[in-house]
Structure formats: C-alpha cells, structure tokens
Enzyme design. Structure first.
Site, PDB file in Angstrom:
ATOM      1  N   ARG A   1      97.675 -27.820  50.698  1.00  0.00           N
ATOM      2  CA  ARG A   1      96.602 -26.831  50.887  1.00  0.00           C
ATOM      3  C   ARG A   1      95.296 -27.468  51.354  1.00  0.00           C
ATOM      4  O   ARG A   1      94.368 -26.765  51.732  1.00  0.00           O
ATOM      5  CB  ARG A   1      96.401 -26.035  49.588  1.00  0.00           C
ATOM      6  CG  ARG A   1      97.678 -25.247  49.236  1.00  0.00           C
ATOM      7  CD  ARG A   1      97.519 -24.443  47.982  1.00  0.00           C
ATOM      8  NE  ARG A   1      96.502 -23.400  48.126  1.00  0.00           N
ATOM      9  CZ  ARG A   1      96.123 -22.590  47.148  1.00  0.00           C
ATOM     10  NH1 ARG A   1      96.661 -22.721  45.945  1.00  0.00           N
ATOM     11  NH2 ARG A   1      95.206 -21.679  47.349  1.00  0.00           N
TER      12      ARG A   1
ATOM     13  N   HIS B   1     102.681 -33.019  55.254  1.00  0.00           N
ATOM     14  CA  HIS B   1     101.573 -32.858  54.310  1.00  0.00           C
ATOM     15  C   HIS B   1     101.089 -34.187  53.733  1.00  0.00           C
ATOM     16  O   HIS B   1     100.241 -34.204  52.848  1.00  0.00           O
ATOM     17  CB  HIS B   1     101.968 -31.917  53.181  1.00  0.00           C
ATOM     18  CG  HIS B   1     102.306 -30.539  53.657  1.00  0.00           C
ATOM     19  ND1 HIS B   1     101.418 -29.764  54.369  1.00  0.00           N
ATOM     20  CD2 HIS B   1     103.438 -29.804  53.548  1.00  0.00           C
ATOM     21  CE1 HIS B   1     101.987 -28.607  54.672  1.00  0.00           C
ATOM     22  NE2 HIS B   1     103.211 -28.606  54.188  1.00  0.00           N
TER      23      HIS B   1
ATOM     24  N   PRO C   1      95.649 -29.639  39.608  1.00  0.00           N
ATOM     25  CA  PRO C   1      95.431 -30.824  38.776  1.00  0.00           C
ATOM     26  C   PRO C   1      94.127 -30.761  37.998  1.00  0.00           C
ATOM     27  O   PRO C   1      93.084 -30.440  38.554  1.00  0.00           O
ATOM     28  CB  PRO C   1      95.412 -31.974  39.779  1.00  0.00           C
ATOM     29  CG  PRO C   1      95.260 -31.368  41.112  1.00  0.00           C
ATOM     30  CD  PRO C   1      95.623 -29.930  41.032  1.00  0.00           C
ATOM     31  N   GLU C   2      94.204 -31.016  36.711  1.00  0.00           N
ATOM     32  CA  GLU C   2      93.010 -31.096  35.884  1.00  0.00           C
ATOM     33  C   GLU C   2      92.849 -32.537  35.394  1.00  0.00           C
ATOM     34  O   GLU C   2      93.589 -33.427  35.798  1.00  0.00           O
ATOM     35  CB  GLU C   2      93.111 -30.105  34.722  1.00  0.00           C
ATOM     36  CG  GLU C   2      93.094 -28.652  35.217  1.00  0.00           C
ATOM     37  CD  GLU C   2      92.513 -27.690  34.198  1.00  0.00           C
ATOM     38  OE1 GLU C   2      91.690 -28.120  33.371  1.00  0.00           O
ATOM     39  OE2 GLU C   2      92.878 -26.509  34.239  1.00  0.00           O
TER      40      GLU C   2
ATOM     41  N   ARG D   1      71.532 -20.909  24.786  1.00  0.00           N
ATOM     42  CA  ARG D   1      72.244 -20.417  25.965  1.00  0.00           C
ATOM     43  C   ARG D   1      72.937 -19.101  25.605  1.00  0.00           C
ATOM     44  O   ARG D   1      73.656 -19.023  24.616  1.00  0.00           O
ATOM     45  CB  ARG D   1      73.286 -21.459  26.444  1.00  0.00           C
ATOM     46  CG  ARG D   1      72.686 -22.820  26.774  1.00  0.00           C
ATOM     47  CD  ARG D   1      71.676 -22.761  27.910  1.00  0.00           C
ATOM     48  NE  ARG D   1      72.273 -22.386  29.175  1.00  0.00           N
ATOM     49  CZ  ARG D   1      72.629 -23.249  30.125  1.00  0.00           C
ATOM     50  NH1 ARG D   1      72.451 -24.550  29.949  1.00  0.00           N
ATOM     51  NH2 ARG D   1      73.148 -22.820  31.256  1.00  0.00           N
TER      52      ARG D   1
END
Ligand SMILES: [Zn+2]
Length: 269
Positions: free
Chosen positions: A108, A90, A2-3, A151
């Site tokens: 997980r 789960h 998931p983002e 940078r």
C-alpha cells in the site's frame, strides 16, 4: 497494521542478520513510498557497516559507521522480507550483505524511508515533540497524571496522541483500557491516581506480551520468504464485537472519526 510491538519484533529480526554486517548493495526500485526515498540513499549506505539497530515510537532505526541512521516506517502494510525467494513488485527497497538479501515490501506504500545524521536524530522532524516511550522508566503514573491534568478530551484520544506517549496505536489502547477497566470516552483529566496506576501497568503489560509473542516467531525468520513482524494475537476486546469480554459482559464497537473502538460497558467505566 504494524504497531510498536511489530516494529520492535521487526528490529529484533533485522538485528540478527544486519548488526555488524557490511551493506554490499542498496537499491530502490521506485522513486517513492509515502515520501520519496532519499536521493543519496544508495550512495550513503552502500559499503557502510551497520553498527546498531533500534526503535523509536513506531520507527525502526538502522545505524551505520558513516554516522548515518536509516529510519523506516512500515505504514499500513510494510514488512521486511529476509532472503526472499524472488523479488516481487511490492519489494521497493533491496539491501544486501555478504550473506543475506533483504527486501522492504509494502503493497500500500504508506511506509517510508529517511536517512538522517545519527547525531541529529533527536531533532528529526518526526521525533521532535514525541512523548516518552511507553516501556521506558519515564512513562509513569505520575508523568501521565501531569500530562492529562485538566484535559477534557477522552482518554482514548489522549493515549493515541504521540505527544503524550509515543507509539501507541488503536489496538493496544483498546486492550489496555479494557484491562484497566476505564471507558474509552472517560474525560482524561478526571481519572483518579489509582486508575492511572492500573492504566500504565496495563499499557506496559499488553506491549510486553505482544513483543514476547513476536519474539517467539523469530526462529521462523530464516525460512525462505520469511516475513518479519506479524504474528497471531489473542485479543480481549479488539476486533471482537458481540463476543464475551473476560468479565462476562459483551464487547461493543463504537466508531469515532472513522476509527473503531472496542470496549465493554460492564467493566469499563
Ligand atoms: Zn468487560
């Protein structure tokens, strides 16, 4: 994994069933995920009323009338299930309201749940030092130019640095760099102003498109075993090694510190 858009969509789905609702049951079914569940989670949340939901970076926020905010992170495989037919092994956290049952499902167990005082949210240890939200008005080409000034690190690494911008992950960075025509290895401090304008636009556009796609799945949330936050997407380069980029070039994959980068040498320089 998931983002930001998945978390945003998850929060939108949770809002439909939780906002304004009283929590009649809060039950953890094991002691920990990535981190231990707060020992007083049940005590502080049971009987409380949800007064608002939100998101910061990839964290979901559930605020209650007792001045607490429950923070959840979905890790690698976490998702909320609304009204699941049955509770499985789960499903590690169960939350009930008078009308719904929700389960935080995480095979997980890289996700986690924290509980903080809402008034102290800004100083929560995972939020301190985070850069601006990419969809906020604070994330501008001028801001990015200043953050990247001098940078020498590759632009891709800089965009994944949560201190520069909060909540961007591998998929959306690959996609945005392709749209903006910038090579992922390009030295961050040497990207010109015009290209940074395109990059900021591309980042906002890919995130908005994904949130829109997720929003269109909201109507399915009421179904039994409905799972929030995951939806099919159509990527330009991500996961498409050897396929054709929209420019006609070939998508390539490189691996840096164990992470895949998908890019096109023809249009990204
Ligand atoms: Zn291309």
């Amino acid at each position: 994994m998931p983002e930001l858009p998945e978390v945003e969509t998850t929060v939108a789905g949770l809002r439909q069933v939780l906002d304004g609702a009283r929590l009649t049951l809060v039950e953890t079914r094991r002691a920990d995920l990535r981190f231990p569940f707060p020992v007083d989670l049940r005590q502080r949340l049971t009987g409380a009323t949800v007064t608002g939901l939100g998101r910061r970076a990839k964290y979901g926020l559930i605020e209650t009338d007792r001045g607490d905010t429950m923070i959840f992170h979905l890790g690698m495989s976490g998702r909320w299930r609304i009204d699941p037919g049955e509770i499985g092994k789960h499903d590690h956290l169960i939350v009930e309201t008078p009308t719904h049952r929700l389960a935080l499902h995480d095979p997980r167990r890289f996700g986690f749940v924290h509980l903080v005082e809402s008034a102290a949210l800004a100083s929560y240890r995972h939020f301190a030092g985070l850069g601006p939200e990419p969809l906020s008005d604070d994330f501008t080409p001028a801001y990015l130019a200043q953050a990247l000034d001098n940078r020498i690190a590759p632009i891709k690494a800089m965009l994944l640095d949560q201190r520069i911008v909060a909540g961007l992950g591998n998929i959306y960075v690959c996609e945005a760099l392709n749209i903006a025509g910038i090579a992922p290895t390009r030295e961050a401090g040497r990207i010109g102003k015009a290209r940074l304008v395109r990059l900021v636009e591309a980042i906002k556009a890919v995130l908005r498109a994904a949130i829109l796609a997720g929003g269109s799945t909201l109507r399915d949330y009421a179904r039994p075993d409905g799972e929030l936050g995951y939806f099919a997407k159509d990527w330009r380069v991500y996961g498409r090694e050897g396929e054709i980029c929209p420019c006609g070039g070939v998508v390539q994959r490189r691996i840096d510190s164990g992470r895949s980068t998908f890019h096109c040498r023809s249009c990204q320089t």
